[in-house]
Design a protein around this motif. Sequence first.
Motif, PDB file in Angstrom:
ATOM      1  N   VAL A   9       0.997  -1.342   0.066  1.00 31.28           N
ATOM      2  CA  VAL A   9       0.035  -0.061   0.105  1.00 31.28           C
ATOM      3  C   VAL A   9       0.897   1.240   0.155  1.00 31.28           C
ATOM      4  CG1 VAL A   9      -1.621   1.216   1.296  1.00 31.28           C
ATOM      5  CG2 VAL A   9      -1.849  -1.294   1.226  1.00 31.28           C
ATOM      6  N   LEU A  10       0.603   2.386  -0.644  1.00 31.66           N
ATOM      7  CA  LEU A  10       1.183   3.527  -0.856  1.00 31.66           C
ATOM      8  C   LEU A  10       2.609   3.454  -0.990  1.00 31.66           C
ATOM      9  CD1 LEU A  10      -0.736   5.387   1.972  1.00 31.66           C
ATOM     10  CD2 LEU A  10      -0.473   6.225  -0.310  1.00 31.66           C
ATOM     11  N   LEU A  11       2.873   2.634  -1.841  1.00 32.98           N
ATOM     12  CA  LEU A  11       4.306   2.067  -2.066  1.00 32.98           C
ATOM     13  C   LEU A  11       5.418   3.366  -2.151  1.00 32.98           C
ATOM     14  CD1 LEU A  11       6.678  -0.232  -2.296  1.00 32.98           C
ATOM     15  CD2 LEU A  11       5.980  -0.089  -4.706  1.00 32.98           C
ATOM     16  N   GLN A  12       5.014   4.019  -3.293  1.00 31.46           N
ATOM     17  CA  GLN A  12       6.055   5.402  -3.314  1.00 31.46           C
ATOM     18  C   GLN A  12       6.134   6.229  -2.389  1.00 31.46           C
ATOM     19  OE1 GLN A  12       7.981   5.265  -6.080  1.00 31.46           O
ATOM     20  NE2 GLN A  12       7.038   3.432  -6.820  1.00 31.46           N
ATOM     21  N   GLU A  13       4.754   6.533  -1.812  1.00 26.68           N
ATOM     22  CA  GLU A  13       4.844   7.856  -0.746  1.00 26.68           C
ATOM     23  C   GLU A  13       5.508   7.046   0.541  1.00 26.68           C
ATOM     24  OE1 GLU A  13       0.788   7.858  -3.262  1.00 26.68           O
ATOM     25  OE2 GLU A  13       2.256   6.318  -2.599  1.00 26.68           O
ATOM     26  N   THR A  14       5.229   5.924   0.951  1.00 29.02           N
ATOM     27  CA  THR A  14       6.077   5.374   2.269  1.00 29.02           C
ATOM     28  C   THR A  14       7.414   5.462   2.114  1.00 29.02           C
ATOM     29  OG1 THR A  14       4.150   3.740   2.059  1.00 29.02           O
ATOM     30  CG2 THR A  14       5.719   3.515   3.857  1.00 29.02           C
ATOM     31  N   VAL A  15       8.064   5.017   0.857  1.00 28.97           N
ATOM     32  CA  VAL A  15       9.263   5.069   0.480  1.00 28.97           C
ATOM     33  C   VAL A  15       9.908   6.478   0.606  1.00 28.97           C
ATOM     34  CG1 VAL A  15      11.286   3.970  -0.828  1.00 28.97           C
ATOM     35  CG2 VAL A  15       9.300   2.683  -0.268  1.00 28.97           C
ATOM     36  N   ASP A  16       9.183   7.377  -0.205  1.00 22.98           N
ATOM     37  CA  ASP A  16       9.277   8.634  -0.594  1.00 22.98           C
ATOM     38  C   ASP A  16       9.821   9.393   0.854  1.00 22.98           C
ATOM     39  OD1 ASP A  16       9.278   8.496  -3.231  1.00 22.98           O
ATOM     40  OD2 ASP A  16       7.463   9.561  -3.417  1.00 22.98           O
ATOM     41  N   GLY A  17       8.644   9.084   1.700  1.00 27.90           N
ATOM     42  CA  GLY A  17       8.618   9.577   3.045  1.00 27.90           C
ATOM     43  C   GLY A  17      10.126   9.344   3.948  1.00 27.90           C
ATOM     44  N   LEU A  18      10.995   8.276   3.497  1.00 25.45           N
ATOM     45  CA  LEU A  18      12.171   8.080   4.108  1.00 25.45           C
ATOM     46  C   LEU A  18      13.282   9.079   3.662  1.00 25.45           C
ATOM     47  CD1 LEU A  18      12.179   4.081   4.019  1.00 25.45           C
ATOM     48  CD2 LEU A  18      11.762   5.776   6.034  1.00 25.45           C
TER      49      LEU A  18
END
Length: 301
Positions: A9-18
């Motif tokens: 879920v929210l793959l790009q957003e979760t990793v971008d958040g890092l």
Amino acid sequence: MENVYHIPVLLQETVDGLNINPDGIYVDVTFGGGGHSREILSRLSPKGHLYSFDQDEDAEQNIIQDNRFTFVRSNFRYIKNWMRYYGIEQVDGILADLGVSSHHFDAQERGFSFRFDAPLDMRMNQKAQRTAADILNEYSEAQLADLFYLYGELKNARKIAAAVVKNRNNQRIETTGDLMNIIKVFFERDREKKELAKVFQALRIEVNQEMQALKEMLTASAVLLKAGGRLSVLTYHSLEDRMVKNLIKTGNVEGHVEKDFFGNTNAPLKMVNNKVIIASEEEQTRNPRSRSAKLRIAEKK
């Protein structure tokens, strides 16, 4: 394999958040199908490294063959111990996707879903002792009522607990079907699926000690992150979300505000996204399990 096991879920957003530093050290505490881990690895240089945790042996079939990757077969509550074991004092980022993987809901024999008549197991770690059936048959009526109320947020928790105890006196409750036959009468037809999901959620949380494990992981994460390091957490119900929100705002999962001599809150993290991030309508249509997901991102001060 990834798509079959679990759709992240929210793959790009979760990793971008890092806010990934290519040479950094990262931890994915919920490996599952490896979707988030693969995305993190794609952004790391040969100097970077990723440690991924999962307590479920089924997740091992998704292990990534990469020199920059280390799989840790353990509950994420032990993150601090394992990082010390690997000689890591501080990390650049920690990612947690707290949802139960699609694989668990779809694996009939694991008993996570009321869609199948299966043994009431629900153990994430198959080596753990206690199953959902053990809890239903051994807990007192008061313990069961507390469990359904606190972890399932069910208004009729007492009635459900009383019915479980009454029925188990005649016959041990062994399967999801046994449980459904006892509790279905308490739910109106149009709300039935949502309410049943809450009962199963409450049992799953108790079997796997999810709230205690989450508290330990979040508390350790706030210490493990280096200054400027990021914490990116996906939650799926209000109990988890409250703990994450409290940790970011106050530095502890209970939400106790502690101030220093000058009146500043003693919180080691600061919120990156003031507004919680949710899945787009398009993603929610494509992956219905993303509907309840909330993403919070924090940075170590």
